[in-house]
Design a protein around this motif. Structure first.
Motif, mmCIF file in Angstrom:
data_model
loop_
_atom_site.group_PDB
_atom_site.id
_atom_site.type_symbol
_atom_site.label_atom_id
_atom_site.label_comp_id
_atom_site.label_asym_id
_atom_site.label_seq_id
_atom_site.Cartn_x
_atom_site.Cartn_y
_atom_site.Cartn_z
ATOM 1 N N ASP A 121 0.822 -1.204 0.000
ATOM 2 C CA ASP A 121 0.000 0.000 0.000
ATOM 3 C C ASP A 121 0.861 1.262 0.000
ATOM 4 N N LEU A 122 1.895 1.246 -0.816
ATOM 5 C CA LEU A 122 2.746 2.412 -1.007
ATOM 6 C C LEU A 122 2.370 3.093 -2.317
ATOM 7 N N VAL A 123 2.037 4.356 -2.263
ATOM 8 C CA VAL A 123 1.742 5.106 -3.478
ATOM 9 C C VAL A 123 3.053 5.439 -4.185
ATOM 10 N N ILE A 124 3.146 5.074 -5.454
ATOM 11 C CA ILE A 124 4.287 5.508 -6.259
ATOM 12 C C ILE A 124 3.998 6.955 -6.648
ATOM 13 N N CYS A 125 4.697 7.857 -6.023
ATOM 14 C CA CYS A 125 4.340 9.262 -6.164
ATOM 15 C C CYS A 125 4.864 9.873 -7.452
ATOM 16 N N GLU A 126 6.171 9.788 -7.642
ATOM 17 C CA GLU A 126 6.783 10.467 -8.780
ATOM 18 C C GLU A 126 7.729 9.550 -9.540
ATOM 19 N N ILE A 127 7.770 9.739 -10.822
ATOM 20 C CA ILE A 127 8.865 9.245 -11.643
ATOM 21 C C ILE A 127 9.463 10.474 -12.307
ATOM 22 N N ALA A 158 1.947 5.693 -11.359
ATOM 23 C CA ALA A 158 2.477 6.759 -10.507
ATOM 24 C C ALA A 158 1.559 7.969 -10.529
ATOM 25 N N ASN A 159 1.593 8.749 -9.452
ATOM 26 C CA ASN A 159 0.794 9.969 -9.424
ATOM 27 C C ASN A 159 1.151 10.893 -10.579
ATOM 28 N N CYS A 160 2.455 11.010 -10.847
ATOM 29 C CA CYS A 160 2.871 11.902 -11.924
ATOM 30 C C CYS A 160 4.262 11.549 -12.407
#
Length: 277
Positions: A53-59, A92-94
């Motif tokens: 349950d870790l959000v991949i925030c940025e690439i 990813a979020n963004c």
């Protein structure tokens, strides 16, 4: 709201990486490999993040898509497209980059960076990157900078309108837009303005701090969260109104102890404000 930062603990598998993130107190992560990684490796980290349950925030892209050298510019744009594809694949979020600079320094100041010509090139280049991917699960975003667009909330709104793509979203780093004593001393108002104007379009935010020095002419330096003047109370309150997947990500520190202390500071303030991280 999710919270994350750099992971210093060594890992050998994606599962160990995910556990290390949780042990650091994170609920969001930077994706640890780029598009050149083997597909099995990419899938391993993607699946490990989901299971924990870790959000991949940025690439990140982190190159200059406005390079004056044509070949270098094409290479930079190609990397941005591939990184956006990766971000879409892993959800990813963004996918974040800077807008670009005409400077010899990839992210440096230049007299033409804040001109209509630069604005128009940013729009067309960003459209090209997004159209090459047509992302469905992520968005391409531009980190605000003090000497290139977007440098204010209003210039970001102008870019959003001009780019006119569903696959474009906002990114916020308030320290990057505090570029004068006037903004420094009313940075809480600046933070509120960004959230009031961009709101739910914000996918990711960076966490660092800023301090104004006493040497002439003006010296504004980054520092660890809690050691500067950034109004983190306002920052956290504004972020808490956004979607749960929106992330606040620590960055730009080199020592693990700084990430530990910054985490304690931000989490302690969030607890005081009754805000869940």
């Amino acid at each position: 709201m999710r919270f994350g930062g750099m992971i210093f603990k060594k890992w050998n598998t994606p599962e160990e990486w995910a556990r290390a993130a949780l042990e650091a107190g994170y609920s969001a992560v930077y994706f640890p490999v780029d598009y050149t990684a083997d597909q099995k490796v990419i899938d391993g980290y993607k699946n490990a993040a989901e299971a924990a349950d870790l959000v991949i925030c940025e690439i990140g892209v982190w190159n200059n898509v406005l390079e004056r050298d044509a070949a270098k510019r094409e290479a930079a744009i190609s990397r941005a497209i591939h990184q956006l594809e990766l971000a879409d694949y892993v959800g990813a979020n963004c996918c974040v980059n800077i807008a670009g600079s005409y400077s010899d320094q990839w992210d440096g100041p230049h007299k033409d960076n804040l001109t209509q010509k630069a604005f128009d090139e940013i729009v067309s280049t960003t459209q090209r990157i997004i159209d090459a991917v047509n992302p469905q699960r992520t968005a391409y975003s531009l980190e605000p900078m003090p000497w290139m667009y977007p440098d204010t909330a209003d210039s970001y709104l102008r870019l959003i309108e001009a780019i006119d793509r569903k696959g474009f979203a906002a990114h916020l780093d308030p320290v990057n837009v505090i570029c004068s004593p006037q903004l420094y001393y009313r940075n809480g108002e600046v933070i509120r303005e960004w959230f009031d104007k961009l709101g739910t379009q914000i996918r990711s935010c960076h966490a660092k701090d800023i301090i104004l020095g006493g040497r002439l002419t003006v010296h504004l330096d980054e520092c660890r969260p809690g050691l500067g003047a950034l109004d983190y109370e306002t920052y956290l309150k504004c972020m808490s109104k956004l979607d749960d997947r929106t992330c606040m990500m620590l960055e730009h520190m080199t020592e693990e102890i700084d990430y530990i202390e910054a985490t304690k500071y931000i989490k302690g303030l969030a607890k005081k404000l009754n805000i869940a991280l």
